[in-house]
Write a protein that holds these residues in place. Sequence first.
Motif, PDB file in Angstrom:
ATOM      1  N   VAL A  41       1.132  -1.132   0.555  1.00 29.14           N
ATOM      2  CA  VAL A  41       0.202   0.410   0.298  1.00 29.14           C
ATOM      3  C   VAL A  41       0.968   1.351  -0.027  1.00 29.14           C
ATOM      4  CG1 VAL A  41      -0.996   1.432   1.186  1.00 29.14           C
ATOM      5  CG2 VAL A  41      -1.734  -0.906   0.933  1.00 29.14           C
ATOM      6  N   CYS A  49      -4.455   9.149  -2.401  1.00 24.33           N
ATOM      7  CA  CYS A  49      -5.976   8.750  -2.314  1.00 24.33           C
ATOM      8  C   CYS A  49      -6.590   9.249  -1.857  1.00 24.33           C
ATOM      9  CB  CYS A  49      -6.519   9.054  -3.719  1.00 24.33           C
ATOM     10  SG  CYS A  49      -5.815   9.315  -5.425  1.00 24.33           S
ATOM     11  N   HIS A  50      -5.976   8.326  -0.737  1.00 23.07           N
ATOM     12  CA  HIS A  50      -6.183   8.040   0.649  1.00 23.07           C
ATOM     13  C   HIS A  50      -5.571   9.052   1.903  1.00 23.07           C
ATOM     14  CE1 HIS A  50      -9.826   5.495  -0.997  1.00 23.07           C
ATOM     15  NE2 HIS A  50      -8.630   5.250  -1.840  1.00 23.07           N
ATOM     16  N   GLY A  63     -10.162  10.010  -2.483  1.00 26.92           N
ATOM     17  CA  GLY A  63     -11.325   8.942  -1.917  1.00 26.92           C
ATOM     18  C   GLY A  63     -10.886   8.791  -0.198  1.00 26.92           C
ATOM     19  N   PRO A  64     -12.400   7.912   0.349  1.00 28.19           N
ATOM     20  CA  PRO A  64     -12.772   8.070   1.366  1.00 28.19           C
ATOM     21  C   PRO A  64     -11.489   7.843   2.712  1.00 28.19           C
ATOM     22  CG  PRO A  64     -13.392   5.991   0.980  1.00 28.19           C
ATOM     23  CD  PRO A  64     -12.593   7.078  -0.047  1.00 28.19           C
ATOM     24  N   LEU A  69     -11.861   0.502   8.214  1.00 21.32           N
ATOM     25  CA  LEU A  69     -11.873  -0.285   7.415  1.00 21.32           C
ATOM     26  C   LEU A  69     -12.310  -1.619   7.692  1.00 21.32           C
ATOM     27  CD1 LEU A  69     -12.444  -0.109   4.357  1.00 21.32           C
ATOM     28  CD2 LEU A  69     -11.142  -1.637   4.422  1.00 21.32           C
ATOM     29  N   ARG A  72     -16.244  -1.689   8.903  1.00 20.69           N
ATOM     30  CA  ARG A  72     -17.152  -1.498   8.198  1.00 20.69           C
ATOM     31  C   ARG A  72     -18.286  -2.481   7.090  1.00 20.69           C
ATOM     32  NH1 ARG A  72     -14.686   3.663   4.906  1.00 20.69           N
ATOM     33  NH2 ARG A  72     -13.379   3.935   6.359  1.00 20.69           N
ATOM     34  N   PHE A  74     -20.010  -2.558   4.371  1.00 19.47           N
ATOM     35  CA  PHE A  74     -19.338  -2.662   3.460  1.00 19.47           C
ATOM     36  C   PHE A  74     -18.617  -1.671   2.545  1.00 19.47           C
ATOM     37  CE2 PHE A  74     -24.497  -2.368   4.485  1.00 19.47           C
ATOM     38  CZ  PHE A  74     -24.352  -3.200   3.399  1.00 19.47           C
ATOM     39  N   ALA A  76     -17.259   0.677  -0.865  1.00 21.22           N
ATOM     40  CA  ALA A  76     -18.000   1.472  -1.275  1.00 21.22           C
ATOM     41  C   ALA A  76     -18.863   1.773  -1.022  1.00 21.22           C
ATOM     42  CB  ALA A  76     -17.179   0.917  -3.080  1.00 21.22           C
ATOM     43  N   VAL A  90      -9.358  -3.879  -4.528  1.00 16.75           N
ATOM     44  CA  VAL A  90      -8.700  -3.744  -4.456  1.00 16.75           C
ATOM     45  C   VAL A  90      -7.852  -3.010  -5.966  1.00 16.75           C
ATOM     46  CG1 VAL A  90      -9.183  -2.548  -2.317  1.00 16.75           C
ATOM     47  CG2 VAL A  90      -7.095  -4.584  -2.950  1.00 16.75           C
ATOM     48  N   THR A 100     -17.240   3.678 -10.645  1.00 20.71           N
ATOM     49  CA  THR A 100     -16.559   4.133  -9.642  1.00 20.71           C
ATOM     50  C   THR A 100     -14.993   4.829  -9.929  1.00 20.71           C
ATOM     51  OG1 THR A 100     -15.477   3.630  -7.609  1.00 20.71           O
ATOM     52  CG2 THR A 100     -14.959   2.163  -9.416  1.00 20.71           C
ATOM     53  N   PRO A 103      -9.004   3.648  -9.076  1.00 19.62           N
ATOM     54  CA  PRO A 103      -9.177   3.160 -10.377  1.00 19.62           C
ATOM     55  C   PRO A 103      -8.513   1.050 -10.172  1.00 19.62           C
ATOM     56  CG  PRO A 103      -7.139   4.393  -9.589  1.00 19.62           C
ATOM     57  CD  PRO A 103      -8.340   4.544  -8.956  1.00 19.62           C
ATOM     58  N   MET A 105      -5.804  -1.355  -9.961  1.00 22.31           N
ATOM     59  CA  MET A 105      -4.587  -0.619  -8.983  1.00 22.31           C
ATOM     60  C   MET A 105      -3.937  -2.280  -9.809  1.00 22.31           C
ATOM     61  SD  MET A 105      -4.376   2.001  -7.866  1.00 22.31           S
ATOM     62  CE  MET A 105      -3.001   2.500  -7.164  1.00 22.31           C
ATOM     63  N   LEU A 107      -1.864  -4.438  -9.449  1.00 25.91           N
ATOM     64  CA  LEU A 107      -1.654  -5.316  -8.018  1.00 25.91           C
ATOM     65  C   LEU A 107      -1.388  -6.980  -8.471  1.00 25.91           C
ATOM     66  CD1 LEU A 107      -3.812  -3.874  -5.449  1.00 25.91           C
ATOM     67  CD2 LEU A 107      -1.120  -3.903  -4.611  1.00 25.91           C
ATOM     68  N   LEU A 119      -5.732  -4.049   4.874  1.00 25.19           N
ATOM     69  CA  LEU A 119      -6.820  -2.820   5.723  1.00 25.19           C
ATOM     70  C   LEU A 119      -8.116  -3.392   6.566  1.00 25.19           C
ATOM     71  CD1 LEU A 119      -7.548  -2.221   1.517  1.00 25.19           C
ATOM     72  CD2 LEU A 119      -6.724  -0.720   3.177  1.00 25.19           C
TER      73      LEU A 119
HETATM   74  C1  HEC Z   1      -6.830   8.373  -8.292  1.00 29.80           C
HETATM   75  C2  HEC Z   1      -7.265   7.775  -6.673  1.00 29.80           C
HETATM   76  C3  HEC Z   1      -6.929   6.345  -5.547  1.00 29.80           C
HETATM   77  C4  HEC Z   1      -6.087   5.717  -5.948  1.00 29.80           C
HETATM   78  C5  HEC Z   1      -4.605   5.699  -6.066  1.00 29.80           C
HETATM   79  C6  HEC Z   1      -6.779   4.877  -4.588  1.00 29.80           C
HETATM   80  N1  HEC Z   1      -7.838   4.825  -4.209  1.00 29.80           N
HETATM   81 FE1  HEC Z   1      -8.957   3.958  -3.543  1.00 29.80          FE
HETATM   82  N2  HEC Z   1     -10.310   4.748  -3.998  1.00 29.80           N
HETATM   83  C7  HEC Z   1     -10.958   5.714  -4.292  1.00 29.80           C
HETATM   84  C8  HEC Z   1     -11.772   6.548  -4.405  1.00 29.80           C
HETATM   85  C9  HEC Z   1     -12.833   7.850  -4.967  1.00 29.80           C
HETATM   86  C10 HEC Z   1     -12.652   5.458  -3.795  1.00 29.80           C
HETATM   87  C11 HEC Z   1     -14.210   5.844  -3.059  1.00 29.80           C
HETATM   88  C12 HEC Z   1     -14.747   4.305  -4.841  1.00 29.80           C
HETATM   89  C13 HEC Z   1     -16.700   4.593  -4.309  1.00 29.80           C
HETATM   90  O1  HEC Z   1     -16.989   4.738  -3.805  1.00 29.80           O
HETATM   91  O2  HEC Z   1     -16.880   3.796  -5.397  1.00 29.80           O
HETATM   92  C14 HEC Z   1     -11.989   4.975  -3.240  1.00 29.80           C
HETATM   93  C15 HEC Z   1     -12.401   3.500  -2.878  1.00 29.80           C
HETATM   94  C16 HEC Z   1     -11.218   2.331  -2.165  1.00 29.80           C
HETATM   95  C17 HEC Z   1     -12.049   1.709  -0.553  1.00 29.80           C
HETATM   96  C18 HEC Z   1     -12.632   1.957  -0.432  1.00 29.80           C
HETATM   97  C19 HEC Z   1     -13.447   2.707   0.502  1.00 29.80           C
HETATM   98  C20 HEC Z   1     -14.594   2.199   1.508  1.00 29.80           C
HETATM   99  O3  HEC Z   1     -14.685   3.573   2.185  1.00 29.80           O
HETATM  100  O4  HEC Z   1     -15.641   1.877   1.246  1.00 29.80           O
HETATM  101  C21 HEC Z   1     -11.255   1.231  -0.420  1.00 29.80           C
HETATM  102  C22 HEC Z   1     -10.768   0.191   0.566  1.00 29.80           C
HETATM  103  C23 HEC Z   1      -9.662   2.152  -1.489  1.00 29.80           C
HETATM  104  N3  HEC Z   1     -10.017   2.451  -1.845  1.00 29.80           N
HETATM  105  C24 HEC Z   1      -8.214   0.855  -1.168  1.00 29.80           C
HETATM  106  C25 HEC Z   1      -7.184   1.313  -1.795  1.00 29.80           C
HETATM  107  C26 HEC Z   1      -5.989   0.953  -2.221  1.00 29.80           C
HETATM  108  C27 HEC Z   1      -5.566  -0.048  -1.100  1.00 29.80           C
HETATM  109  C28 HEC Z   1      -5.139   1.691  -2.860  1.00 29.80           C
HETATM  110  C29 HEC Z   1      -4.119   1.443  -3.550  1.00 29.80           C
HETATM  111  C30 HEC Z   1      -3.729   0.364  -3.741  1.00 29.80           C
HETATM  112  C31 HEC Z   1      -6.093   2.310  -3.467  1.00 29.80           C
HETATM  113  N4  HEC Z   1      -7.215   2.937  -2.666  1.00 29.80           N
HETATM  114  C32 HEC Z   1      -5.779   3.804  -4.376  1.00 29.80           C
HETATM  115  C33 HEC Z   1      -9.298   6.369  -4.766  1.00 29.80           C
HETATM  116  C34 HEC Z   1      -8.113   6.031  -5.075  1.00 29.80           C
END
Ligand code: HEC
Length: 123
Positions: A41, A49-50, A63-64, A69, A72, A74, A76, A90, A100, A103, A105, A107, A119
């Motif tokens: 991560v 983003c997080h 992102g949130p 996590l 939770r 749920f 997203a 992820v 959504t 993106p 990733m 992995l 997580l």
């Molecule tokens: C470009 C920005 C971006 C990157 C980089 C990104 N995310 Fe996200 N992520 C988001 C957004 C925006 C959401 C909200 C998506 C939705 O609710 O549909 C999200 C949602 C999530 C959630 C769900 C959170 C929830 O509250 O339900 C998880 C878990 C998560 N991301 C993990 C990761 C992980 C692990 C990585 C790296 C491997 C990552 N994200 C990389 C933008 C990003």
Amino acid sequence: MRLPTAFALLPALALLWGCDKPPVARADAGRGDAEDGRTTVASLACGACHSIPGIRAADGTVGPSLAGLGNRNFIAGTLPNDPGTLAAFVRNAPSLVPGTAMPAMPLSEAQAIDVAAFLASLR
Ligand code: HEC
């Protein structure tokens, strides 16, 4: 079963099929290594983003926050928060939640399982 009864059941069946999300990660999802997941991560800049507890400079607001996590129900807002679904999400969120902003990733499946374990450890 009479025919009208069978038709009456169709909407319920359609609902059940609708819940049948794409395949989740491999059967040993849930046995990931949280520490390896943390390293992954950090290296993939999820923190751009997080906001992520335990990861330096992970304070993104696109992102949130991923704090808590593991508590939770749920992911997203729509997907059940179980290890297989989390690993699949992820890795390729748009395949599970079309449209959504999270993106896909880069992995491997094994890495995604470790990330899901990390997580899930966020309580
Ligand atoms: C470009 C920005 C971006 C990157 C980089 C990104 N995310 Fe996200 N992520 C988001 C957004 C925006 C959401 C909200 C998506 C939705 O609710 O549909 C999200 C949602 C999530 C959630 C769900 C959170 C929830 O509250 O339900 C998880 C878990 C998560 N991301 C993990 C990761 C992980 C692990 C990585 C790296 C491997 C990552 N994200 C990389 C933008 C990003």
